[in-house]
Design an enzyme around this catalytic site. Sequence first.
Site, short mmCIF file in Angstrom:
data_model
loop_
_atom_site.label_atom_id
_atom_site.label_comp_id
_atom_site.label_asym_id
_atom_site.label_seq_id
_atom_site.Cartn_x
_atom_site.Cartn_y
_atom_site.Cartn_z
CG ASP A 134 85.43 65.27 16.21
OD1 ASP A 134 84.80 64.32 16.68
OD2 ASP A 134 85.43 65.54 14.99
CG HIS A 135 89.58 67.00 13.46
ND1 HIS A 135 89.86 68.05 12.62
CD2 HIS A 135 88.24 66.77 13.34
CE1 HIS A 135 88.74 68.45 12.03
NE2 HIS A 135 87.76 67.69 12.46
CG ASP A 136 93.92 63.37 19.68
OD1 ASP A 136 94.34 62.31 19.20
OD2 ASP A 136 94.39 63.85 20.72
CG PHE A 219 94.22 55.23 23.00
CD1 PHE A 219 93.63 54.73 24.14
CD2 PHE A 219 94.65 54.34 22.02
CE1 PHE A 219 93.48 53.37 24.33
CE2 PHE A 219 94.50 52.98 22.19
CZ PHE A 219 93.91 52.48 23.35
CG ASP A 221 96.90 58.98 20.43
OD1 ASP A 221 96.24 59.88 19.87
OD2 ASP A 221 97.07 57.87 19.93
CB SER A 223 96.63 60.83 16.60
OG SER A 223 95.28 61.24 16.68
NE ARG A 291 89.73 65.01 10.27
CZ ARG A 291 89.14 64.22 11.18
NH1 ARG A 291 87.82 64.12 11.20
NH2 ARG A 291 89.86 63.54 12.05
CD GLU A 294 87.29 70.27 8.57
OE1 GLU A 294 86.88 70.46 9.73
OE2 GLU A 294 87.31 69.14 8.04
CG HIS A 389 79.11 70.59 13.67
ND1 HIS A 389 78.85 69.44 12.96
CD2 HIS A 389 80.46 70.65 13.78
CE1 HIS A 389 79.99 68.83 12.66
NE2 HIS A 389 80.97 69.55 13.16
#
Length: 768
Positions: A134-136, A219, A221, A223, A291, A294, A389
Amino acid sequence: AAVENKRSGHLLDRLSEKMLAMIANVSGCLPYMLPPVCPENCLATKYRLITGACNNRDHPRWGASNTALARWLPPMYEDGITEPKGWNSNFLYNGYQLPLVREVTQKLIQASNEAVTEDSLYSHLIIDWGQYIDHDLAFTPQSTSRVSFMAGEECHLSCQNQDPCYPIKIPPEDTRFPGLECLPFYRSSPTCGTGNQGMLFGNISAGKPREQLNGLSSFLDASTVYGSTTALEQKLRNLTSEQGLLRVNVQYSDEGRDYLPFVSQVPSPCAQDPSGNTSERIECFFAGDSRSSEVISLTAVHTLWLREHNRLAKKLKNLNLHWSSETVYQEARKIVGALHQMITLRDYIPKIIGSSAFSQYVGEYHGYDHTVNPTVSNVFSTAAFRFGHATIPPLIKRLNPEFQEHQNFRTLRLHEAFFSPWRLIKEGGLDPLLRGLLIAPAKLQKQDQMMNEELTNKLFALSNNGSMDLASLNLQRGRDHALPGYNDWREYCGLHALVTKQDLSSVVSDTKLVEKIIELYGHINNVDVWVGGLMENIMPGARTGPLFACLIGKQMQALRDGDRFWWENNGIFTQDQRNQLTKHSLSRVICDNAGLYQVPTDSFLLGTYPHDFVSCSQIPGMDLAAWKETPHQTGPCGFPQKIPNGDFVLCSEYKNSLVVYSCHDGYRLEGKEEIACIEYHWTSPPPVCKDINECENEINPPCHRSSICKNTLGSYQCLCTDPYTLADDERTCIDSGRLSKSSLTSIILAVVMLGFCSVLGWIVICRG
């Protein structure tokens, strides 16, 4: 002033194009309104841009960072432009007011920490992979202002809806937050030129509804590892190495294995060891996504991929000694991105939406489709992919080498692991945590046990001094983004709309929950999409209901088919390389980058130790020999010349050599970017990299106007005058709350003079 007069006149209609451009410049929007410059050299088909731009050559902004999230259905703002759902207390939906989000949490979502049903199929690690991916894919920045634009009142001190403040109202009977009327909530930043900003660009009559930014490339990718901007990418790299490595922590190591580096802005807001030395701080970790600290289980996944990149880079360099640092880095990055794609689509998504929905919405891969827009959708980011969640257990286990409770490091309540990187460094590193993630079960999503108290009452958010409620944040964010309701999305997915209570009972088996939903919302059409998706009966072989399976499946298909650099697309990897990539797995990544010697063959499947674990020697992995280049790759012109503060990549094969030069961030290329080898000599000398004076950039100033910009070699500094200090963004000056040195000096001098005069006065009086 122009915004104030939006309803009474057409002042901006009369502004010149030059004035509108100036407004765009001052607002910071201009860099994002200009079309991206797409490379035309041979690298355009070899490596993806870090920003995601130019992936689609016809639509270069599709999937790029700092562009609007995609709208699959039109937004439903209460004023049609910018006011969120629930903004006006007198606004009715199908004859009813929307319930307070905190009330929805308490009556529909919240369950005690003890009311948890364990997932019998999947491990805790499947949750962390979902969060990591999700964070990507998406990050929606909040408004940088913490005060209301109109009244100038601080958001955390007010319960009024005044943009960008949209506080979460607390019901009077809520005992968890006694004495509070609301929790602070900051609206997501609008995309340039949308909502009220549309007026600043001549769109008064058009009334373009507010859109939200995705600060990341859409994407898959990696990140999370490399970032989504060139500036961040450069900060993450070890540019002094010839091996194409990423930076690592220079203060601490994990039994000889690397940790993520710390953030440069200190002191960082991460929690500290309450029993530790106050002078020994453990800062937040620095990664491709902000994040990463986190929760420590998420940090563990980030750390594995940092180590995996550096492991691959070292091996690739040993195989190809002639490769430049840039080539090694890009090739390792390309492999890591491919592994993220493969693990997600092959090993993760089918478990979440089920094989039937996967076949229906994702299906077989048939190659890159330039007509598919891969941009992450607002409903996916803000609602559907937040299904996870409801699968988070309240505990994080840490186990010893025998996979038993660790004698030194106890099991943690979830809230004890928020923003606590010190627990990794001081409490055993990655290995005890990874063992716990592999052997502990995920929480099973059940209609009477949606989210535990660790998340609804004890969420620790860095932007707030107290605890927060994740469920209420999700609901408020969906309303902030004006997402259409649950039924609208069911119809979008071809599912029948629910009209009566009996209709609702056909998709929600818990009759008590059905009664509560009707009582709270009054009308089924009013149900928030996140709540509606969560409450549906889970489909066989899946971990979501039919609506979220549809929305997640459609998004994954778009991310795959609309990505020119998808690992299976022709020309991205050779057939031999693709064959090797398919052998790899998350279990292999753990074996190669942690101290575990036994793992499950599939890290997402729940198993018992040692019955369902195998030796790492039995876990297959790719053979990097498929990336070894043949001799004489440099061609008849010899090895290209290196340049200070820059690097190069060879794009082509023997007898047709092309070299593309690039400069490190903070430097500008002067000379030819691309040179060729023709008849035993290069067509031109290599270029040079000259320092850029970032402080002269008027279109996209590096420092906020509240600070002073100072150019440095290859970079810049934002400076503040006393008593102001730099904010977390390292570009804005904020009041430090203390007196300036000059004021303090004046006070001291005044006190000294007053004392001197008093003494002198007494002497005169006494002598008299």
